[in-house]
Design an enzyme around this catalytic site. Sequence first.
Site, PDB file in Angstrom:
ATOM      1  N   HIS A   1      78.178 -11.480  99.391  1.00  0.00           N
ATOM      2  CA  HIS A   1      79.512 -10.873  99.285  1.00  0.00           C
ATOM      3  C   HIS A   1      79.797 -10.259  97.928  1.00  0.00           C
ATOM      4  CE1 HIS A   1      81.196 -12.529 103.075  1.00  0.00           C
ATOM      5  NE2 HIS A   1      80.270 -13.456 102.860  1.00  0.00           N
TER       6      HIS A   1
ATOM      7  N   LYS B   1      96.030  -8.374  96.261  1.00  0.00           N
ATOM      8  CA  LYS B   1      94.656  -8.889  96.277  1.00  0.00           C
ATOM      9  C   LYS B   1      94.514  -9.790  95.055  1.00  0.00           C
ATOM     10  CE  LYS B   1      93.234  -4.507  96.079  1.00  0.00           C
ATOM     11  NZ  LYS B   1      92.259  -4.433  97.143  1.00  0.00           N
ATOM     12  N   ARG B   2      93.394 -10.512  94.929  1.00  0.00           N
ATOM     13  CA  ARG B   2      93.211 -11.308  93.723  1.00  0.00           C
ATOM     14  C   ARG B   2      93.248 -10.420  92.486  1.00  0.00           C
ATOM     15  NH1 ARG B   2      91.734 -16.865  94.336  1.00  0.00           N
ATOM     16  NH2 ARG B   2      91.530 -16.841  92.081  1.00  0.00           N
TER      17      ARG B   2
ATOM     18  N   LYS C   1      89.157  -4.855  89.980  1.00  0.00           N
ATOM     19  CA  LYS C   1      90.076  -4.321  90.989  1.00  0.00           C
ATOM     20  C   LYS C   1      91.117  -3.395  90.359  1.00  0.00           C
ATOM     21  CE  LYS C   1      89.555  -8.447  93.951  1.00  0.00           C
ATOM     22  NZ  LYS C   1      89.050  -7.988  95.253  1.00  0.00           N
TER      23      LYS C   1
ATOM     24  N   THR D   1      88.817  -5.998 102.581  1.00  0.00           N
ATOM     25  CA  THR D   1      89.261  -6.150 103.973  1.00  0.00           C
ATOM     26  C   THR D   1      90.758  -5.858 104.068  1.00  0.00           C
ATOM     27  OG1 THR D   1      89.329  -8.521 103.494  1.00  0.00           O
ATOM     28  CG2 THR D   1      87.506  -7.727 104.853  1.00  0.00           C
TER      29      THR D   1
ATOM     30  N   LYS E   1      93.416  -3.658 106.831  1.00  0.00           N
ATOM     31  CA  LYS E   1      94.684  -4.145 107.388  1.00  0.00           C
ATOM     32  C   LYS E   1      95.787  -3.116 107.176  1.00  0.00           C
ATOM     33  CE  LYS E   1      93.050  -8.739 106.244  1.00  0.00           C
ATOM     34  NZ  LYS E   1      93.004  -9.788 105.180  1.00  0.00           N
TER      35      LYS E   1
HETATM   36  C1  26Q Z   1      81.121 -19.545  93.071  1.00  0.00           C
HETATM   37  C2  26Q Z   1      80.671 -20.554  92.262  1.00  0.00           C
HETATM   38  C3  26Q Z   1      81.553 -21.438  91.654  1.00  0.00           C
HETATM   39  C4  26Q Z   1      82.905 -21.312  91.906  1.00  0.00           C
HETATM   40  C5  26Q Z   1      83.368 -20.303  92.730  1.00  0.00           C
HETATM   41  C6  26Q Z   1      82.482 -19.405  93.315  1.00  0.00           C
HETATM   42  C7  26Q Z   1      82.986 -18.333  94.180  1.00  0.00           C
HETATM   43  C8  26Q Z   1      84.008 -18.591  95.085  1.00  0.00           C
HETATM   44  C9  26Q Z   1      84.497 -17.577  95.886  1.00  0.00           C
HETATM   45  C10 26Q Z   1      82.451 -17.068  94.111  1.00  0.00           C
HETATM   46  C11 26Q Z   1      82.944 -16.061  94.921  1.00  0.00           C
HETATM   47  C12 26Q Z   1      83.976 -16.309  95.814  1.00  0.00           C
HETATM   48  C13 26Q Z   1      84.557 -15.288  96.679  1.00  0.00           C
HETATM   49  C14 26Q Z   1      84.118 -14.049  96.766  1.00  0.00           C
HETATM   50  C15 26Q Z   1      84.790 -13.053  97.612  1.00  0.00           C
HETATM   51  O1  26Q Z   1      85.857 -13.303  98.147  1.00  0.00           O
HETATM   52  N1  26Q Z   1      84.196 -11.877  97.767  1.00  0.00           N
HETATM   53  C16 26Q Z   1      84.796 -10.854  98.604  1.00  0.00           C
HETATM   54  O2  26Q Z   1      84.299 -11.000  99.911  1.00  0.00           O
HETATM   55  C17 26Q Z   1      84.975 -10.134 100.801  1.00  0.00           C
HETATM   56  C18 26Q Z   1      84.470 -10.432 102.202  1.00  0.00           C
HETATM   57  O3  26Q Z   1      83.159 -10.003 102.342  1.00  0.00           O
HETATM   58  C19 26Q Z   1      84.759  -8.685 100.410  1.00  0.00           C
HETATM   59  O4  26Q Z   1      85.513  -7.879 101.272  1.00  0.00           O
HETATM   60  C20 26Q Z   1      85.182  -8.454  98.970  1.00  0.00           C
HETATM   61  O5  26Q Z   1      84.852  -7.140  98.576  1.00  0.00           O
HETATM   62  C21 26Q Z   1      84.495  -9.466  98.066  1.00  0.00           C
HETATM   63  O6  26Q Z   1      84.990  -9.343  96.744  1.00  0.00           O
END
Ligand code: 26Q
Length: 811
Positions: free
Chosen positions: A355, A542-543, A548, A650, A654
């Site tokens: 991702h 978004k976050r 971003k 995503t 929407k």
């Molecule tokens: C990893 C290690 C330690 C702590 C946290 C994490 C961690 C947690 C969540 C790393 C990444 C995430 C989340 C990533 C994320 O939400 N990515 C998004 O995924 C969406 C679905 O595929 C995409 O549409 C977005 O572009 C992408 O940013």
Amino acid sequence: MKLTKEQLKTDFKKKLMNLYAERVSESSKLHQYLTLGSLVKEYASEKWMNTNIQYTKKHVKQVYYFSMEFLIGRLLGSNLLNLGITDLCSEALHDFGIDLNEIEEVENDAGLGNGGLGRLAACFLDSMASIGIPGHGCGIRYDYGLFEQKIINGYQVEIPDNWLKHGNVWEVRKEDKAAVVKFGGKVSTVFEDNKLCFKHEDYEAVLAIPYDTPVIGYENNTVNTLRLWSAETVDKDFDLDSFSKGEYTKAVEHKYSVQSISQVLYPDDTRADGKILRLKQQYFFVSAGLQSIIRRYKKSNLPINRFDEFIAIHINDTHPSIAVAELMRLLVDEENLSWDDAFKITTNTFAYTNHTIMSEALEKWPIEMFKKLLPRIFMIVEEIDRRFCIEINEKYNDPQKVHDMAIISDGNIKMAYLAIVGSHSVNGVAKLHTEILKSRELNNFYNFYPYKFNNKTNGITHRRWLLKSNPKLSSLITETIGNKWIHDPNKLIDILAFSKNASFQNKIYEIKQSNKIDFANHVKDNYGIIIDPNSIYDVQVKRLHAYKRQLLNIFGILDLYYRLKSNPNLDIVPRTFFFGAKAAPGYYLAKRTIKLINTVADKINNDSSINGKIKIIFLENYSVSLAEKIIPCADVSEQISTTTKEASGTGNMKFMMNGAITVATLDGANVEMSEAVGENNIVIFGMKKDDVIDLEKNKTYHSIDYYNSDSRIKFIIDNLINGSLDVPTSEFADIHKYLIANNDEYFVLKDFDSYINAENKIDGLYKNRGKWLEMSISNIAHSGVFSSDNTIEQYSKEIWNTDRITINMHH
Ligand code: 26Q
């Protein structure tokens, strides 16, 4: 038996009496919600049981979606919708003088995810159930979800999200299906029955208790399962060893240390900071999940060496990738398969989705930490790596290649590499993202395993994001083209024939206005700010992340503000800018950006000299339920990440589905959205993929050049630190430094001019109402391809090899 309104009313009264010994007239909204929720779960339970029976009886291949995050949001509304009893229920409650919408507002969001990745998992569950794929979720039942955000004096303050405080009507605790997960200890080898065995001793045993939530398909009798695991001590409340020695503090501490495993979701979605508790969380749910899958599989009396014919497991990013080694352990150590047979089954079972290409987010674990916590799993990872390195060496005879591709190198275990080696499929989440993975980040692996790589562009469930969140638009669509689009979202294209039809355009306009008025009331009630429903609603939710580029958005607003100040007669359509964004608690720059947005909002909202032509609203605590309110009323959707950085997005889809016009860079799935709707119906700006790649490679970007050559940029940047924003000059000094001294990593200044032109273009387009509505309708019409039903169909055909099955109800 078909449910009637009268039956529902009788059931409701009885349930309220049984649970709380109350009559409707004296019950609180909370009790009414809890009563209705339990009732709805009961209505689904026969279908749930029946679905499980038929899956088992027919030996259908099942999919398990392993994910650290499921960002579900609320369930009452979507469960009623999928059971087809929304209207019935609304009318029954109406007879009691209860408004169903108000009852829905009582439910706490299940916010067990950070953002895109977790919400994608939730959309996928809804689509799997709704198109009849036997697919289940597996994750962690966090006691606390993503923090609740409060804005105090312009700053983000985080509050624990105690989402379970009134209980959870949707889940079923299944103590009898608990699993034991082992941490630490030592492993020794013994020779038993003519074979080498591994004995794990002195470990700490943690009990994993599953909580199951029904995942209800849309009007199709299918109910799949989301199984979330909670950590408990094996000996309930105390560590009995310490207890019997009288060491009470230690006995209790043990309990807390175990329970902390499923206590709270990590709120960071970019930096993989290598915390041991996170590794514990990962192994905890993966081990429990695999054990329960194998237990169930063995009940079917099928041989273990055909496991991969009946089970597919998807790993959502690298977070559950330790599953590769855990399945090997279970097959080799517990089921006595040979290494080679076990490895074949393992790779056939797993598929992995990447991702992100942001290097900070790539998970790696220090060998020492990993080995200590998971000694046997470490041995297995070493063996997978040893065999893989031999293969690389055979192919390339190049030590550098071996080093670059090794799963274990430079003191770390690279989880993405483990996931790739241990899976038969690796996919990115939008065309551009997959291409970048193949040509850059994972190029070595693509060359070695080209057949594993494929793209699956993300999608969203049109049931929650259109049918449920925008009932007026949904009704208009159904009146116009019939209701086939609900089962087949691609049919939304049929409204294209009406895009130039003045009467249809007018109805679209009225619906958007009505949604905008509803939200203006929400803003008035919650923020005490009056906004104009005739202004353009321009939304970025978004976050909060540097890539971003919320900063680009706020600079665009400042530029417009300064233009209005110098020319109060500037002929623009009034605009209301909405932001919603949570910053990771440790992400300093992101938090400063929130303060900046709120500071600019205060300044502009209170400046009467611009006649209310601009307003800025920072929406506190952006969440799934808030998204469902803001997206249907947006005119403009801001998707402005630095090209190549947003894997897919995503939210972009929407907004499109609800008729907003997108301002976008050609990043992530914006590329496919632009192809689908046509470039005349989307506003594209900014650097292209190759521009970004070249500038990053050649290091020829100097943000100071843009500061020096563009007086608008200079004015905005200078004003950050000269007191003109009515805050101390030090407040935004670090943002200034980030952009100028540290050279603006995400090219905000470089894309500024192009962005301003894009925003001006929006103003011009909106002034031509007919044209605007035609564009808007065209976006809705072309959004059907982004339903996650399509995405899931592709996963099921091209990765999982699962069939759709029809569940029949027997009476
Ligand atoms: C990893 C290690 C330690 C702590 C946290 C994490 C961690 C947690 C969540 C790393 C990444 C995430 C989340 C990533 C994320 O939400 N990515 C998004 O995924 C969406 C679905 O595929 C995409 O549409 C977005 O572009 C992408 O940013």
